[in-house]
Design a protein around this motif. Structure first.
Motif, PDB file in Angstrom:
ATOM      1  N   VAL A   1       1.035  -1.242   0.145  1.00 56.91           N
ATOM      2  CA  VAL A   1      -0.071   0.078   0.089  1.00 56.91           C
ATOM      3  C   VAL A   1       0.833   1.171  -0.171  1.00 56.91           C
ATOM      4  CG1 VAL A   1      -1.649   1.030   1.495  1.00 56.91           C
ATOM      5  CG2 VAL A   1      -2.064  -1.158   0.972  1.00 56.91           C
ATOM      6  N   GLU A   2       1.999   1.116   0.569  1.00 57.92           N
ATOM      7  CA  GLU A   2       2.874   2.401   0.694  1.00 57.92           C
ATOM      8  C   GLU A   2       3.689   2.616  -0.863  1.00 57.92           C
ATOM      9  OE1 GLU A   2       5.885   1.310   3.770  1.00 57.92           O
ATOM     10  OE2 GLU A   2       4.487   1.297   5.328  1.00 57.92           O
ATOM     11  N   LEU A   3       3.521   1.761  -1.491  1.00 57.26           N
ATOM     12  CA  LEU A   3       3.991   1.713  -2.914  1.00 57.26           C
ATOM     13  C   LEU A   3       2.969   1.854  -3.868  1.00 57.26           C
ATOM     14  CD1 LEU A   3       6.643  -1.297  -3.128  1.00 57.26           C
ATOM     15  CD2 LEU A   3       7.052   1.273  -2.996  1.00 57.26           C
ATOM     16  N   GLY A   4       1.518   2.120  -3.346  1.00 58.61           N
ATOM     17  CA  GLY A   4       0.466   2.472  -4.349  1.00 58.61           C
ATOM     18  C   GLY A   4      -0.381   1.003  -4.743  1.00 58.61           C
ATOM     19  N   LEU A   5       0.121  -0.115  -4.553  1.00 59.65           N
ATOM     20  CA  LEU A   5      -0.230  -1.395  -4.914  1.00 59.65           C
ATOM     21  C   LEU A   5      -1.132  -2.239  -3.915  1.00 59.65           C
ATOM     22  CD1 LEU A   5       3.003  -2.461  -6.413  1.00 59.65           C
ATOM     23  CD2 LEU A   5       1.047  -1.509  -7.724  1.00 59.65           C
ATOM     24  N   HIS A   6      -1.811  -3.077  -4.408  1.00 58.36           N
ATOM     25  CA  HIS A   6      -2.659  -4.053  -3.620  1.00 58.36           C
ATOM     26  C   HIS A   6      -1.803  -5.643  -3.830  1.00 58.36           C
ATOM     27  CE1 HIS A   6      -5.601  -1.106  -2.403  1.00 58.36           C
ATOM     28  NE2 HIS A   6      -5.556  -0.673  -3.772  1.00 58.36           N
ATOM     29  N   ASN A   7      -2.179  -6.393  -2.759  1.00 58.39           N
ATOM     30  CA  ASN A   7      -1.793  -7.797  -2.932  1.00 58.39           C
ATOM     31  C   ASN A   7      -2.029  -8.343  -4.530  1.00 58.39           C
ATOM     32  OD1 ASN A   7      -0.360  -8.356  -0.484  1.00 58.39           O
ATOM     33  ND2 ASN A   7      -2.333  -8.801   0.296  1.00 58.39           N
TER      34      ASN A   7
ATOM     35  N   ASP B   1       1.714  -6.860  -7.215  1.00 56.48           N
ATOM     36  CA  ASP B   1       3.176  -7.022  -7.253  1.00 56.48           C
ATOM     37  C   ASP B   1       3.563  -8.300  -8.107  1.00 56.48           C
ATOM     38  OD1 ASP B   1       1.976  -8.586  -5.232  1.00 56.48           O
ATOM     39  OD2 ASP B   1       3.989  -8.647  -4.073  1.00 56.48           O
ATOM     40  N   GLU B   2       2.814  -9.346  -7.938  1.00 60.37           N
ATOM     41  CA  GLU B   2       3.142 -10.393  -8.581  1.00 60.37           C
ATOM     42  C   GLU B   2       2.804 -10.355 -10.145  1.00 60.37           C
ATOM     43  OE1 GLU B   2       1.583 -14.246  -6.679  1.00 60.37           O
ATOM     44  OE2 GLU B   2       1.069 -12.873  -4.761  1.00 60.37           O
ATOM     45  N   LEU B   3       1.841  -9.518 -10.455  1.00 53.56           N
ATOM     46  CA  LEU B   3       1.487  -9.331 -11.803  1.00 53.56           C
ATOM     47  C   LEU B   3       2.821  -8.725 -12.490  1.00 53.56           C
ATOM     48  CD1 LEU B   3      -1.661  -8.770 -13.557  1.00 53.56           C
ATOM     49  CD2 LEU B   3       0.469  -7.459 -14.129  1.00 53.56           C
ATOM     50  N   LEU B   4       3.089  -7.323 -11.675  1.00 52.11           N
ATOM     51  CA  LEU B   4       4.460  -6.622 -12.205  1.00 52.11           C
ATOM     52  C   LEU B   4       5.669  -7.564 -12.394  1.00 52.11           C
ATOM     53  CD1 LEU B   4       3.997  -3.160 -10.371  1.00 52.11           C
ATOM     54  CD2 LEU B   4       3.704  -3.844 -12.814  1.00 52.11           C
ATOM     55  N   LEU B   5       5.869  -8.334 -11.298  1.00 52.62           N
ATOM     56  CA  LEU B   5       7.054  -9.230 -11.503  1.00 52.62           C
ATOM     57  C   LEU B   5       7.016  -9.920 -12.644  1.00 52.62           C
ATOM     58  CD1 LEU B   5       7.625 -10.020  -7.794  1.00 52.62           C
ATOM     59  CD2 LEU B   5       9.021  -8.485  -9.407  1.00 52.62           C
ATOM     60  N   ALA B   6       5.849 -10.683 -12.896  1.00 52.05           N
ATOM     61  CA  ALA B   6       5.378 -11.643 -14.312  1.00 52.05           C
ATOM     62  C   ALA B   6       5.770 -10.918 -15.337  1.00 52.05           C
ATOM     63  CB  ALA B   6       4.142 -12.299 -14.098  1.00 52.05           C
ATOM     64  N   VAL B   7       5.660  -9.778 -15.552  1.00 51.01           N
ATOM     65  CA  VAL B   7       5.707  -9.049 -16.704  1.00 51.01           C
ATOM     66  C   VAL B   7       7.143  -8.283 -16.860  1.00 51.01           C
ATOM     67  CG1 VAL B   7       3.253  -9.237 -17.345  1.00 51.01           C
ATOM     68  CG2 VAL B   7       4.290  -7.378 -16.347  1.00 51.01           C
ATOM     69  N   ARG B   8       7.903  -8.363 -15.914  1.00 54.57           N
ATOM     70  CA  ARG B   8       9.009  -7.574 -15.871  1.00 54.57           C
ATOM     71  C   ARG B   8       9.997  -7.422 -16.894  1.00 54.57           C
ATOM     72  NH1 ARG B   8      10.382 -10.731 -11.383  1.00 54.57           N
ATOM     73  NH2 ARG B   8      12.618 -11.842 -11.673  1.00 54.57           N
ATOM     74  N   GLY B   9      10.155  -8.654 -17.593  1.00 49.10           N
ATOM     75  CA  GLY B   9      10.910  -8.772 -18.738  1.00 49.10           C
ATOM     76  C   GLY B   9      11.067  -7.735 -19.820  1.00 49.10           C
TER      77      GLY B   9
ATOM     78  N   VAL C   1      -2.003 -12.559 -21.851  1.00 51.77           N
ATOM     79  CA  VAL C   1      -2.909 -12.724 -20.649  1.00 51.77           C
ATOM     80  C   VAL C   1      -3.125 -13.952 -20.080  1.00 51.77           C
ATOM     81  CG1 VAL C   1      -4.969 -12.095 -19.362  1.00 51.77           C
ATOM     82  CG2 VAL C   1      -3.949 -10.524 -20.928  1.00 51.77           C
ATOM     83  N   SER C   2      -3.512 -14.952 -20.906  1.00 52.66           N
ATOM     84  CA  SER C   2      -3.376 -16.234 -20.709  1.00 52.66           C
ATOM     85  C   SER C   2      -2.348 -16.925 -19.882  1.00 52.66           C
ATOM     86  CB  SER C   2      -3.894 -17.319 -21.769  1.00 52.66           C
ATOM     87  OG  SER C   2      -3.068 -17.239 -22.613  1.00 52.66           O
ATOM     88  N   LEU C   3      -1.062 -16.482 -20.413  1.00 52.72           N
ATOM     89  CA  LEU C   3       0.204 -16.829 -20.028  1.00 52.72           C
ATOM     90  C   LEU C   3       0.669 -16.264 -18.658  1.00 52.72           C
ATOM     91  CD1 LEU C   3       2.984 -18.653 -20.275  1.00 52.72           C
ATOM     92  CD2 LEU C   3       3.902 -16.535 -21.498  1.00 52.72           C
ATOM     93  N   VAL C   4       0.256 -15.204 -18.395  1.00 50.45           N
ATOM     94  CA  VAL C   4       0.404 -14.431 -16.949  1.00 50.45           C
ATOM     95  C   VAL C   4      -0.627 -15.074 -16.179  1.00 50.45           C
ATOM     96  CG1 VAL C   4       0.189 -12.339 -16.000  1.00 50.45           C
ATOM     97  CG2 VAL C   4       0.999 -12.160 -18.104  1.00 50.45           C
TER      98      VAL C   4
END
Length: 159
Positions: A41-47, A50-58, A64-67
């Motif tokens: 929440v301090e970063l402006g995100l919800h549970n 973060d995982e979605l951002l990490l999944a697409v960080r490349g 979307v189906s792969l994510v």
């Protein structure tokens, strides 16, 4: 970042030896998610975001189906998460040129900056999770990774 003296992380040592492994792992998971949620929440995100951002960080567009598969959620769940992250300018949705029904997702430059902050948060929390371990944390990480893969496969078969 996270500090070892964080009151949310205090544990009753006498109780730990009496708790079955499954109950202990579920408790750790719940507490980890709750603490991470407060920090996100301090970063402006919800549970989950973060995982979605990490999944697409490349940086490469991903279907979307792969994510959804990587996150072990339904594509509709990813779509809802994407809507919120798109509004914040952290990811972009790209239509498949060959099939308009399929959608790609790609992280934006500002999403990458925030993703780096998420990675730093995860690393600081990892220190807290491993500081009480005796021996090499890599051994536990490897065993938990194998267990996670086993559970992921079982979950996919059940869906």
């Amino acid at each position: 970042m996270l500090e070892a003296a964080d009151p949310l992380l205090e544990v009753e040592p006498d109780r730990l030896s009496q708790v079955p492994l499954t109950a202990l792992l579920l408790s750790i998971s719940k507490k980890t998610r709750a603490i991470m949620g407060l920090k996100l929440v301090e970063l402006g995100l919800h549970n989950g975001q973060d995982e979605l951002l990490l999944a697409v960080r490349g940086g490469q567009p991903l279907h979307v189906s792969l994510v959804a598969k990587q996150l072990n959620v339904r594509p509709s769940t990813v779509s809802k998460m994407l809507d919120r992250l798109i509004k914040k300018g952290l990811v972009a949705r790209i239509s498949d040129k060959n099939d308009g029904r399929r959608t790609f997702v790609q992280i934006t430059a500002s999403g990458q900056v925030l993703c780096n902050e998420v990675l730093a948060l995860h690393q600081s929390f990892e220190h807290i999770l491993t500081e009480k371990l005796v021996g090499d944390p890599a051994v536990l990480t490897h065993a938990l990774s194998e267990t996670e893969e086993l559970l992921r496969n079982r979950l996919q078969r059940l869906r």
